[in-house]
Design a protein around this motif. Structure first.
Motif, PDB file in Angstrom:
ATOM      1  N   GLY A  17       2.354   1.594  -3.446  1.00  0.00           N
ATOM      2  CA  GLY A  17       1.323   1.968  -4.406  1.00  0.00           C
ATOM      3  C   GLY A  17       0.925   3.424  -4.285  1.00  0.00           C
ATOM      4  O   GLY A  17       0.802   4.138  -5.291  1.00  0.00           O
ATOM      5  N   LEU A  18       0.733   3.891  -3.055  1.00  0.00           N
ATOM      6  CA  LEU A  18       0.359   5.291  -2.845  1.00  0.00           C
ATOM      7  C   LEU A  18       1.475   6.229  -3.298  1.00  0.00           C
ATOM      8  O   LEU A  18       1.210   7.284  -3.887  1.00  0.00           O
ATOM      9  CB  LEU A  18       0.031   5.532  -1.368  1.00  0.00           C
ATOM     10  N   GLY A  19       2.734   5.832  -3.017  1.00  0.00           N
ATOM     11  CA  GLY A  19       3.850   6.676  -3.411  1.00  0.00           C
ATOM     12  C   GLY A  19       3.932   6.865  -4.908  1.00  0.00           C
ATOM     13  O   GLY A  19       4.059   7.986  -5.414  1.00  0.00           O
ATOM     14  N   TRP A  20       3.830   5.768  -5.647  1.00  0.00           N
ATOM     15  CA  TRP A  20       3.958   5.888  -7.096  1.00  0.00           C
ATOM     16  C   TRP A  20       2.703   6.443  -7.749  1.00  0.00           C
ATOM     17  O   TRP A  20       2.767   7.083  -8.794  1.00  0.00           O
ATOM     18  CB  TRP A  20       4.331   4.536  -7.694  1.00  0.00           C
ATOM     19  N   LEU A  21       1.546   6.221  -7.137  1.00  0.00           N
ATOM     20  CA  LEU A  21       0.331   6.841  -7.655  1.00  0.00           C
ATOM     21  C   LEU A  21       0.425   8.361  -7.528  1.00  0.00           C
ATOM     22  O   LEU A  21       0.061   9.090  -8.456  1.00  0.00           O
ATOM     23  CB  LEU A  21      -0.891   6.316  -6.892  1.00  0.00           C
ATOM     24  N   ALA A  22       0.937   8.814  -6.379  1.00  0.00           N
ATOM     25  CA  ALA A  22       1.093  10.256  -6.183  1.00  0.00           C
ATOM     26  C   ALA A  22       2.084  10.828  -7.183  1.00  0.00           C
ATOM     27  O   ALA A  22       1.879  11.911  -7.745  1.00  0.00           O
ATOM     28  CB  ALA A  22       1.560  10.541  -4.752  1.00  0.00           C
ATOM     29  N   TYR A  23       3.181  10.104  -7.442  1.00  0.00           N
ATOM     30  CA  TYR A  23       4.180  10.594  -8.395  1.00  0.00           C
ATOM     31  C   TYR A  23       3.599  10.651  -9.805  1.00  0.00           C
ATOM     32  O   TYR A  23       3.829  11.610 -10.548  1.00  0.00           O
ATOM     33  CB  TYR A  23       5.406   9.690  -8.367  1.00  0.00           C
ATOM     34  N   VAL A  57       0.840  -1.202   0.000  1.00  0.00           N
ATOM     35  CA  VAL A  57       0.000   0.000   0.000  1.00  0.00           C
ATOM     36  C   VAL A  57       0.875   1.252   0.000  1.00  0.00           C
ATOM     37  O   VAL A  57       0.616   2.220  -0.732  1.00  0.00           O
ATOM     38  CB  VAL A  57      -0.952  -0.005   1.215  1.00  0.00           C
ATOM     39  N   VAL A  58       1.940   1.236   0.825  1.00  0.00           N
ATOM     40  CA  VAL A  58       2.858   2.384   0.863  1.00  0.00           C
ATOM     41  C   VAL A  58       3.480   2.614  -0.505  1.00  0.00           C
ATOM     42  O   VAL A  58       3.519   3.745  -1.014  1.00  0.00           O
ATOM     43  CB  VAL A  58       3.960   2.149   1.923  1.00  0.00           C
ATOM     44  N   THR A 109      10.782   8.051  -5.054  1.00  0.00           N
ATOM     45  CA  THR A 109      11.015   7.211  -6.229  1.00  0.00           C
ATOM     46  C   THR A 109      12.470   6.772  -6.329  1.00  0.00           C
ATOM     47  O   THR A 109      12.757   5.615  -6.638  1.00  0.00           O
ATOM     48  CB  THR A 109      10.607   7.972  -7.500  1.00  0.00           C
ATOM     49  N   ARG A 141       0.431  10.980 -10.628  1.00  0.00           N
ATOM     50  CA  ARG A 141      -0.591  12.024 -10.706  1.00  0.00           C
ATOM     51  C   ARG A 141       0.023  13.415 -10.720  1.00  0.00           C
ATOM     52  O   ARG A 141      -0.617  14.377 -11.140  1.00  0.00           O
ATOM     53  CB  ARG A 141      -1.572  11.898  -9.533  1.00  0.00           C
ATOM     54  N   LEU A 174       8.239  13.392  -3.850  1.00  0.00           N
ATOM     55  CA  LEU A 174       7.984  12.334  -4.823  1.00  0.00           C
ATOM     56  C   LEU A 174       9.249  11.870  -5.547  1.00  0.00           C
ATOM     57  O   LEU A 174       9.479  10.667  -5.684  1.00  0.00           O
ATOM     58  CB  LEU A 174       6.913  12.794  -5.813  1.00  0.00           C
TER      59      LEU A 174
END
Length: 573
Positions: free
Chosen positions: A16-22, A13-14, A76, A24, A72
């Motif tokens: 996924g959220l990190g790369w989703l934020a990057y 989850v951590v 990454t 977006r 971000l």
């Protein structure tokens, strides 16, 4: 659900959220390339020290990336760096945990930047590297604990105790790596950060480029109505501007659009969509304003809009800017930030006679190189056109006794002009619109006529006119059309022969009072008033000056870092 599955679910989850934020955040292609390169460097650095257990530079690299480029990119680089390095070191169930742990190191670096305004010295940055290394290792101890047969506090303590010598080694090594290269890497990335957020458009065909050049050589384009119309047509529904038409609004581009429109005599506040103006967009985007360079640009834009230069969500921008002032009067010991600070303070009404403006300008004048130019940092940094133009305007705007400073800077600019009439970023390079605009505005501040500076019959204004595209935008150069909104806005100020700070258009309903002691700030007769800045392009990473004891500690730490590099050099080879 078992402890093992539950813990792994949290890790994924951590990530996924990190790369989703990057994703977006829509990073530019160039910034994505930089982040990818840094991740590769972090991975190779970890692999290079494989022979020495728990001595790895990846923690220091990741933390500094987060510190200089933001959360971000930092996340990454840490996560991808671990994944890539394990291609050689071996993948396993621990890989996602390592990715999450060192991704959090990057986030920690960004948090430190926000808390300290990127004013950390060498020792402080190195200490942060050591502490975050220990935290990351404790996360890995938690991973080991998930594999144990017994999940009790005693078992967790036992796992951490066994790993403690290795964890301490990693923390000490990360501390030393931070001493060796932390501030230098932060400054390098900070300089890069302001130049990487650009987008590209398809270049024109060779015939189109030739036509543009021929038109520019055959007539003078004194009318800026087409450029103004282009900017008007790129305004978004929220009142702001992106790098090009259709892109999301950004404070950087919105501020420059406001400045360019005002310079051309178009009231920025007369453009509105559903009641939203560029000023309201800048206020909404105020949370993105970070660092001295961003604050300087924003203050100049507020002035151009006729709004208050001392009122912005998040606090008085002038007060926030003064927090970056060093004991020697400079801002971050950097020529660019100091020059733009002078211009921003004058735009905010600070008189040239004030101690803050005067000391900054005096420091600035002393940074001139022997060739007459200025570099982005202190004296000795290679001279370039952009920072020479900015420094020249800062000195003039503060009414510092000119002496030979202005004359030598003008000679440097005259000698750096290319055969096409334009200016490159660095002497001998390809001409571009933004560097040419900076040179024009520097010459204007010095009381010179840019039209009289000709090379093979072409002036810098001829060069800018020759870059006019069919839609009214100004191309970055004859070979590219990157960020047309930004480039057009900067070119507008030069074509209108109105360097920064730009005053509000007469009749603006939010018009602010003129800067105090405006007569002192005026250029010589025949030149447009104000001075030009490129703060949006040069928000370099800066740190405060250190008092005597701290300076000695800084030098000692640097020497220790050099000694470490010498000792470890055989391992790298």
């Amino acid at each position: 659900m078992s402890w093992f599955v539950a813990s792994f679910s949290i890790v994924f989850v951590v990530l996924g959220l990190g790369w989703l934020a990057y994703e977006r955040s829509r990073p530019s292609a160039r910034m994505a390339a930089v982040v990818g390169t840094l991740a590769a460097v972090a991975a190779l650095g970890r692999d290079a020290f494989v022979a020495i257990p728990d001595v790895k530079p990846i923690t220091a690299i990741t933390l500094v990336v987060g510190y200089a480029l933001g959360p971000l990119p930092g996340f990454t680089v840490g996560a991808v760096g671990m994944l890539a390095s394990n291609i050689m070191l071996g993948q396993g169930s621990y890989t996602p945990w390592q990715m999450a742990a060192w991704g959090l190191v990057g986030l920690a670096g960004a948090g430190l930047a926000a808390l300290t305004k990127r004013h950390m010295g060498r020792f402080g940055l190195a200490l942060a590297c050591g502490i975050t290394a220990m935290v990351a290792k404790e996360i890995m101890n938690l991973y080991t604990f998930t594999l144990a047969a017994t999940h009790s506090p005693a078992a967790l303590l036992a796992t951490a105790g066994v790993a403690l010598p290795f964890d301490i080694t990693d923390a000490v090594a990360s501390f030393l790596f931070g001493l060796a290269f932390g501030p230098e890497l932060a400054r390098l990335l900070g300089r890069m950060r302001a130049r990487m957020d650009v987008t590209w458009q398809s270049a024109a065909t060779p015939l189109a480029v030739l036509a543009i050049c021929l038109m520019g050589a055959s007539f003078a384009h004194a009318d800026t109505s087409r450029e103004v119309s282009y900017l008007e047509g790129t305004q978004n529904a929220d009142g702001g501007f992106g790098g090009e038409k259709g892109q999301h609004s950004s404070e950087l581009y919105s501020a420059w659009a406001a400045i360019g429109l005002a310079a051309a005599g178009r009231n920025p506040l007369a453009l509105a969509h559903g009641g939203h103006t560029v000023l309201s967009s800048i206020e909404v985007e105020a949370s993105t304003v970070q660092g001295a360079g961003d604050l300087e640009r924003t203050i100049l834009a507020l002035r151009a809009c006729g709004g208050s230069t001392r009122k912005l969500p998040g606090g008085n921008p002038v007060t926030r800017l003064l927090a970056y002032r060093s004991s020697d009067g400079s801002f971050g010991h950097l020529v660019n930030l100091t020059a733009f600070a002078v211009l921003a303070l004058r735009a905010a009404g600070e008189p040239a006679s004030s101690g803050t403006v005067g000391s900054a300008a005096r420091w600035l004048a002393h940074q001139q190189n022997s060739d007459g130019g200025f570099g982005y940092a202190a004296r000795g940094t290679a001279s370039d056109i952009d920072d020479t133009g900015a420094a020249l305007q800062g000195v003039v705007a503060a009414s510092v006794p000119e002496g030979p400073v202005v004359a030598q800077a003008v000679r440097f600019l005259a000698g750096a002009q290319n055969a096409d009439g334009g200016y490159p970023q660095e002497r001998g390079g390809e001409s571009n619109a933004q560097s040419t605009a900076w040179a024009v505005q520097g010459l204007l501040a010095a009381g010179q006529r840019p039209a009289s500076f000709k090379h093979r019959g072409r002036s810098p204004l001829d060069y800018l006119n020759g870059l006019l595209a069919g839609d009214g935008s100004v191309r970055y150069s004859t070979t590219s059309a990157q960020t047309p909104v930004w480039v057009t806005a900067e070119a507008l100020a030069a074509l209108a022969e109105k360097p920064l700070p730009i005053s509000p258009v007469p009749g603006s309903h939010a018009q602010a009072p003129p800067p105090a002691n405006a007569a002192v700030a005026s250029p010589p007769a025949g030149a447009a008033s104000g001075a030009h800045t490129g703060a949006s392009r040069v928000a370099r990473v800066a740190r405060r000056g250190l008092p005597g004891g701290q300076a000695r500690l800084d030098a000692l730490a640097r020497d220790a870092g050099i000694a470490l590099a010498i000792v470890l050099a055989p391992v790298v080879r």
